[in-house]
Design a protein around this motif. Structure first.
Motif, PDB file in Angstrom:
ATOM      1  N   ILE A  10      -5.969  -4.857 -12.580  1.00  0.00           N
ATOM      2  CA  ILE A  10      -6.597  -6.176 -12.719  1.00  0.00           C
ATOM      3  C   ILE A  10      -5.861  -7.207 -11.869  1.00  0.00           C
ATOM      4  CG2 ILE A  10      -7.081  -8.054 -14.336  1.00  0.00           C
ATOM      5  CD1 ILE A  10      -7.494  -5.875 -16.501  1.00  0.00           C
ATOM      6  N   GLU A  11      -4.531  -7.137 -11.877  1.00  0.00           N
ATOM      7  CA  GLU A  11      -3.755  -8.054 -11.034  1.00  0.00           C
ATOM      8  C   GLU A  11      -4.050  -7.816  -9.557  1.00  0.00           C
ATOM      9  OE1 GLU A  11       0.867  -9.227  -9.874  1.00  0.00           O
ATOM     10  OE2 GLU A  11       0.484  -7.754 -11.451  1.00  0.00           O
ATOM     11  N   LEU A  12      -4.121  -6.545  -9.158  1.00  0.00           N
ATOM     12  CA  LEU A  12      -4.422  -6.226  -7.766  1.00  0.00           C
ATOM     13  C   LEU A  12      -5.812  -6.738  -7.389  1.00  0.00           C
ATOM     14  CD1 LEU A  12      -3.666  -4.782  -5.132  1.00  0.00           C
ATOM     15  CD2 LEU A  12      -4.640  -2.690  -6.092  1.00  0.00           C
ATOM     16  N   LYS A  13      -6.759  -6.538  -8.261  1.00  0.00           N
ATOM     17  CA  LYS A  13      -8.124  -7.026  -8.025  1.00  0.00           C
ATOM     18  C   LYS A  13      -8.126  -8.534  -7.793  1.00  0.00           C
ATOM     19  CE  LYS A  13     -12.395  -7.829 -10.589  1.00  0.00           C
ATOM     20  NZ  LYS A  13     -13.121  -7.614 -11.858  1.00  0.00           N
ATOM     21  N   ASN A  14      -7.394  -9.255  -8.608  1.00  0.00           N
ATOM     22  CA  ASN A  14      -7.347 -10.711  -8.477  1.00  0.00           C
ATOM     23  C   ASN A  14      -6.632 -11.143  -7.203  1.00  0.00           C
ATOM     24  OD1 ASN A  14      -8.719 -11.003 -10.908  1.00  0.00           O
ATOM     25  ND2 ASN A  14      -6.838 -11.156 -12.125  1.00  0.00           N
ATOM     26  N   ARG A  15      -5.540 -10.479  -6.871  1.00  0.00           N
ATOM     27  CA  ARG A  15      -4.776 -10.863  -5.677  1.00  0.00           C
ATOM     28  C   ARG A  15      -5.523 -10.543  -4.391  1.00  0.00           C
ATOM     29  NH1 ARG A  15       1.566  -9.639  -6.071  1.00  0.00           N
ATOM     30  NH2 ARG A  15       1.451 -10.855  -4.145  1.00  0.00           N
ATOM     31  N   LEU A  16      -6.369  -9.525  -4.437  1.00  0.00           N
ATOM     32  CA  LEU A  16      -7.181  -9.191  -3.267  1.00  0.00           C
ATOM     33  C   LEU A  16      -8.489  -9.975  -3.228  1.00  0.00           C
ATOM     34  CD1 LEU A  16      -6.721  -5.301  -3.106  1.00  0.00           C
ATOM     35  CD2 LEU A  16      -5.638  -7.026  -1.638  1.00  0.00           C
ATOM     36  N   GLY A  17      -8.744 -10.742  -4.271  1.00  0.00           N
ATOM     37  CA  GLY A  17      -9.961 -11.546  -4.321  1.00  0.00           C
ATOM     38  C   GLY A  17     -11.228 -10.723  -4.508  1.00  0.00           C
ATOM     39  N   LEU A  18     -11.134  -9.608  -5.232  1.00  0.00           N
ATOM     40  CA  LEU A  18     -12.282  -8.736  -5.459  1.00  0.00           C
ATOM     41  C   LEU A  18     -13.066  -9.193  -6.684  1.00  0.00           C
ATOM     42  CD1 LEU A  18     -10.458  -5.333  -4.813  1.00  0.00           C
ATOM     43  CD2 LEU A  18     -11.766  -6.710  -3.181  1.00  0.00           C
ATOM     44  N   GLN A  19     -14.343  -8.858  -6.732  1.00  0.00           N
ATOM     45  CA  GLN A  19     -15.221  -9.380  -7.772  1.00  0.00           C
ATOM     46  C   GLN A  19     -15.791  -8.317  -8.709  1.00  0.00           C
ATOM     47  OE1 GLN A  19     -15.545 -12.694  -8.138  1.00  0.00           O
ATOM     48  NE2 GLN A  19     -14.177 -12.934  -6.368  1.00  0.00           N
ATOM     49  N   LYS A  20     -15.976  -7.100  -8.222  1.00  0.00           N
ATOM     50  CA  LYS A  20     -16.652  -6.084  -9.026  1.00  0.00           C
ATOM     51  C   LYS A  20     -15.694  -5.416 -10.014  1.00  0.00           C
ATOM     52  CE  LYS A  20     -18.239  -4.317  -5.149  1.00  0.00           C
ATOM     53  NZ  LYS A  20     -18.919  -3.457  -4.158  1.00  0.00           N
ATOM     54  N   LYS A  21     -16.239  -4.554 -10.848  1.00  0.00           N
ATOM     55  CA  LYS A  21     -15.445  -3.942 -11.917  1.00  0.00           C
ATOM     56  C   LYS A  21     -14.543  -2.827 -11.388  1.00  0.00           C
ATOM     57  CE  LYS A  21     -16.929  -3.843 -16.143  1.00  0.00           C
ATOM     58  NZ  LYS A  21     -17.632  -3.527 -17.405  1.00  0.00           N
ATOM     59  N   ILE A  22     -13.674  -2.368 -12.270  1.00  0.00           N
ATOM     60  CA  ILE A  22     -12.749  -1.264 -11.997  1.00  0.00           C
ATOM     61  C   ILE A  22     -13.262  -0.035 -12.726  1.00  0.00           C
ATOM     62  CG2 ILE A  22     -10.377  -0.451 -12.346  1.00  0.00           C
ATOM     63  CD1 ILE A  22      -9.620  -3.526 -12.360  1.00  0.00           C
ATOM     64  N   GLY A  23     -13.225   1.114 -12.069  1.00  0.00           N
ATOM     65  CA  GLY A  23     -13.644   2.367 -12.691  1.00  0.00           C
ATOM     66  C   GLY A  23     -12.439   3.230 -13.027  1.00  0.00           C
ATOM     67  N   PHE A  24     -12.298   3.619 -14.266  1.00  0.00           N
ATOM     68  CA  PHE A  24     -11.188   4.463 -14.719  1.00  0.00           C
ATOM     69  C   PHE A  24     -11.696   5.896 -14.817  1.00  0.00           C
ATOM     70  CE2 PHE A  24      -7.030   4.269 -17.065  1.00  0.00           C
ATOM     71  CZ  PHE A  24      -6.907   5.637 -17.268  1.00  0.00           C
ATOM     72  N   SER A  82      -4.800   1.724  10.690  1.00  0.00           N
ATOM     73  CA  SER A  82      -4.068   1.807   9.428  1.00  0.00           C
ATOM     74  C   SER A  82      -2.798   0.970   9.476  1.00  0.00           C
ATOM     75  CB  SER A  82      -3.736   3.270   9.113  1.00  0.00           C
ATOM     76  OG  SER A  82      -3.118   3.382   7.848  1.00  0.00           O
ATOM     77  N   PHE A  83      -2.079   1.026  10.588  1.00  0.00           N
ATOM     78  CA  PHE A  83      -0.861   0.225  10.721  1.00  0.00           C
ATOM     79  C   PHE A  83      -1.178  -1.264  10.773  1.00  0.00           C
ATOM     80  CE2 PHE A  83       2.181  -1.857  13.726  1.00  0.00           C
ATOM     81  CZ  PHE A  83       3.258  -1.926  12.841  1.00  0.00           C
ATOM     82  N   ILE A  84      -2.191  -1.631  11.531  1.00  0.00           N
ATOM     83  CA  ILE A  84      -2.577  -3.041  11.617  1.00  0.00           C
ATOM     84  C   ILE A  84      -2.960  -3.569  10.240  1.00  0.00           C
ATOM     85  CG2 ILE A  84      -4.335  -4.614  12.528  1.00  0.00           C
ATOM     86  CD1 ILE A  84      -4.351  -2.849  15.070  1.00  0.00           C
ATOM     87  N   ASN A  85      -3.749  -2.795   9.499  1.00  0.00           N
ATOM     88  CA  ASN A  85      -4.152  -3.218   8.157  1.00  0.00           C
ATOM     89  C   ASN A  85      -2.962  -3.287   7.210  1.00  0.00           C
ATOM     90  OD1 ASN A  85      -6.786  -3.318   9.055  1.00  0.00           O
ATOM     91  ND2 ASN A  85      -7.350  -1.318   8.244  1.00  0.00           N
ATOM     92  N   ALA A  86      -2.035  -2.319   7.330  1.00  0.00           N
ATOM     93  CA  ALA A  86      -0.845  -2.330   6.472  1.00  0.00           C
ATOM     94  C   ALA A  86      -0.020  -3.588   6.721  1.00  0.00           C
ATOM     95  CB  ALA A  86      -0.002  -1.082   6.726  1.00  0.00           C
ATOM     96  N   TYR A  87       0.127  -3.956   7.977  1.00  0.00           N
ATOM     97  CA  TYR A  87       0.889  -5.164   8.314  1.00  0.00           C
ATOM     98  C   TYR A  87       0.190  -6.408   7.759  1.00  0.00           C
ATOM     99  CZ  TYR A  87       3.852  -8.286  11.054  1.00  0.00           C
ATOM    100  OH  TYR A  87       4.757  -9.260  11.429  1.00  0.00           O
ATOM    101  N   ASN A  88      -1.119  -6.473   7.927  1.00  0.00           N
ATOM    102  CA  ASN A  88      -1.850  -7.648   7.453  1.00  0.00           C
ATOM    103  C   ASN A  88      -1.841  -7.762   5.934  1.00  0.00           C
ATOM    104  OD1 ASN A  88      -2.552  -8.691   9.986  1.00  0.00           O
ATOM    105  ND2 ASN A  88      -4.380  -7.416  10.134  1.00  0.00           N
ATOM    106  N   VAL A  89      -1.929  -6.630   5.236  1.00  0.00           N
ATOM    107  CA  VAL A  89      -1.868  -6.663   3.766  1.00  0.00           C
ATOM    108  C   VAL A  89      -0.490  -7.142   3.304  1.00  0.00           C
ATOM    109  CG1 VAL A  89      -1.876  -5.252   1.668  1.00  0.00           C
ATOM    110  CG2 VAL A  89      -3.667  -4.943   3.394  1.00  0.00           C
ATOM    111  N   ALA A  90       0.566  -6.683   3.966  1.00  0.00           N
ATOM    112  CA  ALA A  90       1.922  -7.120   3.607  1.00  0.00           C
ATOM    113  C   ALA A  90       2.092  -8.619   3.835  1.00  0.00           C
ATOM    114  CB  ALA A  90       2.961  -6.343   4.406  1.00  0.00           C
TER     115      ALA A  90
END
Length: 328
Positions: free
Chosen positions: A198-212, A316-324
Motif C-alpha cells: 500500500i505504501e509503495l502504491k501511494n509513493r508511485l502514485g498508483l490508483q488501482k487495487k492490489i492483487g494478493f 532497465s538501468f535507466i528506469n532503475a536510476y530514475n526510480v531511485a
C-alpha cells in the motif's frame, strides 16, 4: 552529502555492468542534468573504455580521499569513479578477470557503497548485476543484494519488489527453497507485506487495487488443497479497500487482471518473477523496499555473452536510476 543523486555500483567486472553504464553515458541524456557517481575499479573501467573504444574523461578518486571531492571542480569530467580495488594483474582481455577478482571488486563496491549511504554521502544506490557465485568466494553468506543491504543497514523488514510500466510485484519471500516457502509465510509477514504494498502504491502514485496471489493451486479451494489462504483471507479483509485476494495464481496475469491490479503480492520468487520477466524484462526495475534507504537495480544478470558488443539493453538501468531519484 556529496550528491543528491544515487551512487551507482558497477557490479561484476566479468559482466555487462561497466558497459551498460558507459553506453548510457555515451548514448543517452540520462545524466544531462547531473554528474553521475559510480563505484568500482579504475583498472576495470579503463579496460572497458578501451574495449568499447571510448575516451570519456572521468575523475578517479580513492575511497580514502572521498572528502576531497567537494574541493574539486567537476565541470570537465563526465563522471566520478570511486576506486575501491584494482586487480593484482594486468587486464588485457575479459578472461583475465578471474572469478576471485570479479567477486572481490563486486563485493567491495556494494559493501563500501552501503557504508557511504549510511554515512550520508549519497541518498540511494543503484546496483548493476553481480555474480553471486563469485561473491561467495569472498563472503559465503551472500545471497543477493536485497538480503545484503538488509543486513548491512540492520533493517528488520525489506521486500524485494519489481516495478515497470506494465506490472508491479512485491515478493513476500526471496531466495529460499520452494519447500520452505509455506513455513516462512506468517501472519506478521503477510500483514507487513500488505502495508508495504500500500505504501509503495501511494509513493508511485498508483490508483488501482492490489492483487494478493494464493500460495496453493486455485488458492487452496477453500481448504481442499491447503489451508494458508483461509487465514490470509481474514487479514486481507482488513484492507479490502486496497486489496483483493487471495486470487488464483494461474489466472492472476490474464490481460483482464493486469488491467485491474497495479501491484501483485506474491508468496515466492518464481511465482512473481516468471510473469514479470516475461512481460517487463527489458524495462523492469528491482526495488528493495521498506528500508530507510532506497536501492534499485536492473532486472537482469551479468550477461557475459553481450560484453563488448555494444548491444546491451539500457532501459532497465535507466528506469532503475530514475526510480531511485524519484523515491530517494
Amino acid at each position: 552529502m556529496i550528491s543528491q543523486n544515487p551512487l551507482i555500483t558497477l557490479g561484476s567486472p566479468y559482466g555487462i555492468g561497466y558497459e551498460i553504464f558507459l553506453l548510457t553515458l555515451q548514448n543517452t541524456n540520462l545524466f544531462s542534468e547531473n554528474k553521475p557517481f559510480v563505484i568500482g575499479s579504475k583498472q576495470i573501467m579503463d579496460f572497458f573504455q578501451k574495449l568499447l573504444d571510448f575516451k570519456l574523461n572521468y575523475l578517479s578518486v580513492n575511497i580514502e580521499e572521498i572528502d576531497n571531492i567537494k574541493n574539486i571542480n567537476l565541470a570537465d569530467y563526465k563522471f566520478v569513479l570511486l576506486d575501491v580495488a584494482n586487480p593484482q594483474k594486468e587486464i588485457k582481455e575479459l578472461n583475465d578477470i578471474t572469478k576471485y577478482i570479479d567477486g572481490e571488486i563486486a563485493f567491495k563496491s556494494i559493501d563500501i557503497a552501503a557504508d557511504l549511504v549510511s554515512k550520508n554521502y549519497f541518498k540511494s544506490i543503484v546496483t548493476l548485476p553481480v555474480s553471486k557465485e563469485n561473491i561467495n568466494l569472498i563472503d559465503k553468506t551472500f545471497m543477493g543484494h536485497t538480503e545484503f543491504f538488509q543486513k548491512k543497514w540492520n533493517e528488520q523488514k525489506v521486500f524485494m519488489t519489481f516495478v515497470s510500466s506494465k506490472l508491479n510485484m512485491l515478493l513476500l519471500t526471496t531466495h529460499i527453497p520452494l519447500k520452505e516457502v509455506s513455513n516462512h509465510i506468517t501472519e506478521e509477514l503477510v500483514e507487513s507485506g500488505i502495508k508495504a504494498s500500500i505504501e509503495l502504491k501511494n509513493r508511485l502514485g498508483l490508483q488501482k487495487k492490489i492483487g494478493f496471489l494464493g500460495i496453493n493451486p486455485h488458492s487452496g479451494e477453500n481448504g481442499l488443497i491447503g489451508t494458508e489462504e483461509i487465514w490470509i483471507k481474514d487479514i486481507i479483509a482488513k484492507y479490502s479497500k486496497d486489496i483483493d485476494g487471495p486470487i488464483p495464481a494461474d489466472t492472476a496475469f490474464t490481460s483482464f487482471n493486469i488491467k485491474k491490479y497495479d501491484i501483485y503480492i506474491t508468496s515466492y520468487h518464481d511465482q512473481g518473477l516468471i510473469p514479470f520477466k516475461m512481460l517487463a524484462f527489458d524495462e523492469g526495475v528491482n526495488l528493495s523496499f521498506g528500508m530507510k534507504y532506497i536501492r534499485t537495480s536492473v532486472d537482469h544478470g551479468t550477461a557475459v555473452g553481450l560484453v563488448g558488443k555494444k548491444i546491451a539493453g539500457l532501459d532497465s538501468f535507466i528506469n532503475a536510476y530514475n526510480v531511485a531519484v524519484r523515491l530517494g
